[in-house]
Design an enzyme around this catalytic site. Structure first.
Site, short mmCIF file in Angstrom:
data_model
loop_
_atom_site.label_atom_id
_atom_site.label_comp_id
_atom_site.label_asym_id
_atom_site.label_seq_id
_atom_site.Cartn_x
_atom_site.Cartn_y
_atom_site.Cartn_z
N ARG A 1 -5.03 -9.46 5.37
CA ARG A 1 -6.11 -8.66 4.77
C ARG A 1 -6.74 -9.37 3.58
O ARG A 1 -6.14 -10.28 3.00
CB ARG A 1 -5.56 -7.30 4.30
CG ARG A 1 -5.27 -6.33 5.40
CD ARG A 1 -4.58 -5.08 4.89
NE ARG A 1 -3.19 -5.32 4.50
CZ ARG A 1 -2.37 -4.41 4.01
NH1 ARG A 1 -2.80 -3.18 3.83
NH2 ARG A 1 -1.12 -4.70 3.70
N LYS B 1 -2.33 -6.38 -1.79
CA LYS B 1 -0.92 -6.08 -2.06
C LYS B 1 -0.56 -6.36 -3.51
O LYS B 1 -1.22 -7.13 -4.21
CB LYS B 1 -0.01 -6.93 -1.14
CG LYS B 1 0.03 -6.43 0.28
CD LYS B 1 0.38 -4.95 0.42
CE LYS B 1 1.84 -4.66 0.15
NZ LYS B 1 2.11 -3.18 0.30
N HIS C 1 2.57 0.07 -6.14
CA HIS C 1 3.84 0.68 -5.72
C HIS C 1 4.96 0.36 -6.71
O HIS C 1 6.06 -0.07 -6.33
CB HIS C 1 4.23 0.18 -4.32
CG HIS C 1 3.25 0.53 -3.25
ND1 HIS C 1 3.02 1.82 -2.83
CD2 HIS C 1 2.41 -0.25 -2.51
CE1 HIS C 1 2.10 1.83 -1.88
NE2 HIS C 1 1.70 0.58 -1.68
N GLU D 1 -2.91 3.36 -4.84
CA GLU D 1 -2.13 4.44 -4.20
C GLU D 1 -1.96 5.68 -5.07
O GLU D 1 -1.48 6.69 -4.56
CB GLU D 1 -0.75 3.91 -3.74
CG GLU D 1 0.26 3.65 -4.84
CD GLU D 1 0.10 2.29 -5.51
OE1 GLU D 1 -0.87 1.58 -5.22
OE2 GLU D 1 0.96 1.94 -6.35
N ASP E 1 7.46 0.96 1.35
CA ASP E 1 6.75 0.37 0.20
C ASP E 1 6.99 1.16 -1.07
O ASP E 1 6.78 0.65 -2.17
CB ASP E 1 5.24 0.21 0.49
CG ASP E 1 4.57 1.52 0.86
OD1 ASP E 1 5.27 2.53 1.03
OD2 ASP E 1 3.33 1.52 0.97
N1 LIG Z 1 4.84 0.24 5.06
C1 LIG Z 1 3.53 0.16 4.98
O1 LIG Z 1 2.91 -0.85 5.27
C2 LIG Z 1 2.75 1.37 4.54
C3 LIG Z 1 1.39 1.47 4.82
C4 LIG Z 1 0.71 2.62 4.42
C5 LIG Z 1 1.38 3.66 3.78
N2 LIG Z 1 2.71 3.51 3.50
C6 LIG Z 1 3.49 4.55 2.82
O2 LIG Z 1 3.71 5.67 3.64
C7 LIG Z 1 4.07 6.76 2.80
C8 LIG Z 1 3.34 8.02 3.25
O3 LIG Z 1 1.96 7.88 2.94
P1 LIG Z 1 0.91 9.04 3.31
O4 LIG Z 1 -0.44 8.48 3.03
O5 LIG Z 1 1.19 9.61 4.62
O6 LIG Z 1 1.23 10.13 2.18
P2 LIG Z 1 0.75 11.64 2.21
O7 LIG Z 1 0.75 12.10 0.79
O8 LIG Z 1 -0.48 11.81 3.02
O9 LIG Z 1 1.92 12.36 3.02
C9 LIG Z 1 3.23 12.40 2.54
C10 LIG Z 1 3.86 13.66 3.09
O10 LIG Z 1 5.24 13.63 2.78
C11 LIG Z 1 5.62 15.00 2.78
N3 LIG Z 1 6.95 15.12 2.20
C12 LIG Z 1 7.38 14.91 0.94
N4 LIG Z 1 8.70 15.12 0.86
C13 LIG Z 1 9.12 15.46 2.12
C14 LIG Z 1 10.37 15.80 2.69
N5 LIG Z 1 11.48 15.85 1.95
N6 LIG Z 1 10.41 16.08 4.00
C15 LIG Z 1 9.32 16.05 4.78
N7 LIG Z 1 8.11 15.74 4.29
C16 LIG Z 1 8.01 15.45 2.97
C17 LIG Z 1 4.53 15.65 1.98
O11 LIG Z 1 4.48 17.04 2.23
C18 LIG Z 1 3.29 14.94 2.52
O12 LIG Z 1 2.66 15.67 3.54
C19 LIG Z 1 3.74 6.29 1.37
O13 LIG Z 1 4.90 5.87 0.71
C20 LIG Z 1 2.83 5.12 1.59
O14 LIG Z 1 2.83 4.22 0.49
C21 LIG Z 1 3.39 2.39 3.88
#
Ligand SMILES: NC(=O)c1ccc[n+]([C@@H]2O[C@H](COP(=O)([O-])OP(=O)(O)OC[C@H]3O[C@@H](n4cnc5c(N)ncnc54)[C@H](O)[C@@H]3O)[C@@H](O)[C@H]2O)c1
Length: 386
Positions: free
Chosen positions: A32, A90, A110, A133, A285
């Site tokens: 990216r 990143k 992060h 984020e 992350d």
């Molecule tokens: N690995 C990667 O490359 C990558 C890429 C994009 C996003 N992410 C990560 O993915 C994660 C989620 O992002 P998102 O945009 O979906 O966030 P989001 O805020 O849209 O959704 C997170 C959800 O988690 C739920 N939640 C919180 N605690 C919970 C629990 N104990 N049980 C069940 N649900 C629970 C919340 O209700 C919320 O709906 C973040 O940490 C983000 O940084 C990682």
């Protein structure tokens, strides 16, 4: 004195051009880039001075000549980093720490989930860290995390299906409809952007899908959007502990804004999972929502623990850089424009944008990250600083 000089710089910048740098991303197999040529054109036409590191767009199919034609300049890594506003994708890698100085850096950070050394360096250098984020829109959503979460969510179902193949060490269950019969059980933990996209993809492949979330009306909304047959349970240790025993694939997508993810799936629960089943911990992350997760990379994406394949790549959207760069720039560009035009006034004018400030002048300004890192002594509220 340092703060006064810095603020003067940005008072001045409000009526002048901003010098903007776009370094090449160096994370493992990351393709990216923080700005498309169209984005560079928008900034250049507004009078800003845009430097793009040579080859920075190549992984996304954008050539140096495209940026030059858009009005940007092509330069070295030093040219890109030695600007007043550095725009990245990143969080800085340790080899990039020496570039950090008293400048604005707008990227994913992060801080709660990556090594503490990044926060220590930002504080020591007085860098102004503005994190995609934690930036919120008026509804409290995360508009700069959402596009990458959507792509990672889509991808989670696909990589999970891939590692379930027996030829990949999986238990040989296909996520797919076979003559009208759904095969494969998928548990998606989290019902936000990652969770909803993962659920839609897994359902579309033809698996049985259950989402564990925190809000029953959200479950009804997901059923209407995806399919009436989608399962939804309230997330609790008991519910998750019981569902994981039968799941072929578990996708983790929970988030507490700015904080390290909590372990919704404990090691004890993982040890009860079926041999050859798969976990895709997208939340990695932010530290991961599965106790047995460890960050992995695109070149070495999985490991096996308790007989369960773990996929924990911290930059999943980097695998689809063309789509990701276009989607990311569409979301970030309006904010980059405002930062470039107004400096920190852009944050002063918008409480949601101000939530993106994670470090400023040697202080950490994201409370959940400060708590998680044990740095509350260095914490200050944003409104007391800018
Ligand atoms: N690995 C990667 O490359 C990558 C890429 C994009 C996003 N992410 C990560 O993915 C994660 C989620 O992002 P998102 O945009 O979906 O966030 P989001 O805020 O849209 O959704 C997170 C959800 O988690 C739920 N939640 C919180 N605690 C919970 C629990 N104990 N049980 C069940 N649900 C629970 C919340 O209700 C919320 O709906 C973040 O940490 C983000 O940084 C990682």
């Amino acid at each position: 004195m340092r703060a006064v000089l810095f603020n003067r710089l940005f008072q001045y910048k409000r009526i002048n051009q901003m010098k903007i740098g776009v370094p090449k991303e160096i994370k493992n197999l990351e393709g990216r880039v923080a700005l498309t040529p169209a984005g560079a054109r928008s900034l250049a036409e507004a009078g800003h001075d845009v430097w793009v590191e040579q080859g920075a767009g190549a992984g996304s199919g954008f050539h140096d000549a495209d940026y030059q034609e858009a009005g940007a300049r092509i330069g070295s890594v030093e040219d890109a980093w030695s600007r007043e506003l550095v725009v990245k994708v990143k969080e800085p890698e340790p080899s990039e720490y020496p570039w950090l100085k008293q400048q604005l850096v707008f990227t994913y950070f992060h801080l709660a989930g990556v090594p503490r050394s990044l926060t220590e360096t930002l504080l020591a250098q007085g860098t102004t860290a503005i994190a995609y984020e934690t930036l919120e829109d008026k509804a409290g959503r995360l508009p700069l995390l959402a596009p990458m979460s959507a792509i990672a969510g889509n991808m989670a179902a696909l990589v999970g299906a891939y590692y379930l193949a027996r030829t990949q060490g999986g238990r040989g269950v296909q996520l797919g409809q076979v003559l009208g019969q759904r095969h494969g059980k998928v548990l998606v933990i989290g019902d936000g952007v990652v969770g909803s996209h993962a659920a839609r993809s897994a359902w579309g492949l033809g698996a049985e899908v259950t989402v564990a979330g925190l809000d029953l009306p959200r479950g009804e909304q997901l059923r209407q959007e995806i399919a009436p047959g989608l399962g939804y349970v309230l997330s609790s240790p008991e519910a998750i502990g019981s569902l994981v025993k039968e799941a072929d694939l578990v996708i983790g997508g929970v988030l507490l804004h700015g904080a390290k993810a909590s372990f919704v799936l404990t090691e004890d629960m993982v040890s009860t999972m079926l041999p050859g089943s798969v976990i895709v911990d997208v939340s990695i992350d932010q530290g991961g929502c599965v106790e047995t997760s460890q960050p992995t990379s695109h070149s070495d994406p999985v490991f096996v623990k308790h007989g369960v394949t773990h996929y924990c790549v911290t930059n999943m959207p980097g695998a689809y850089p063309r789509t990701s760069t276009i989607a990311l720039t569409a979301a970030t560009l309006p904010y980059v424009r405002r930062l470039a035009d107004k400096g920190l006034d852009a944050l002063r004018e918008d409480a949601g944008f101000a939530k993106a400030l994670n470090a400023y002048q040697g202080f950490i300004t994201c409370r959940p990250a400060a708590e998680g890192l044990g740095l509350l002594d260095a914490y200050r509220d944003t409104k007391d600083l800018i």
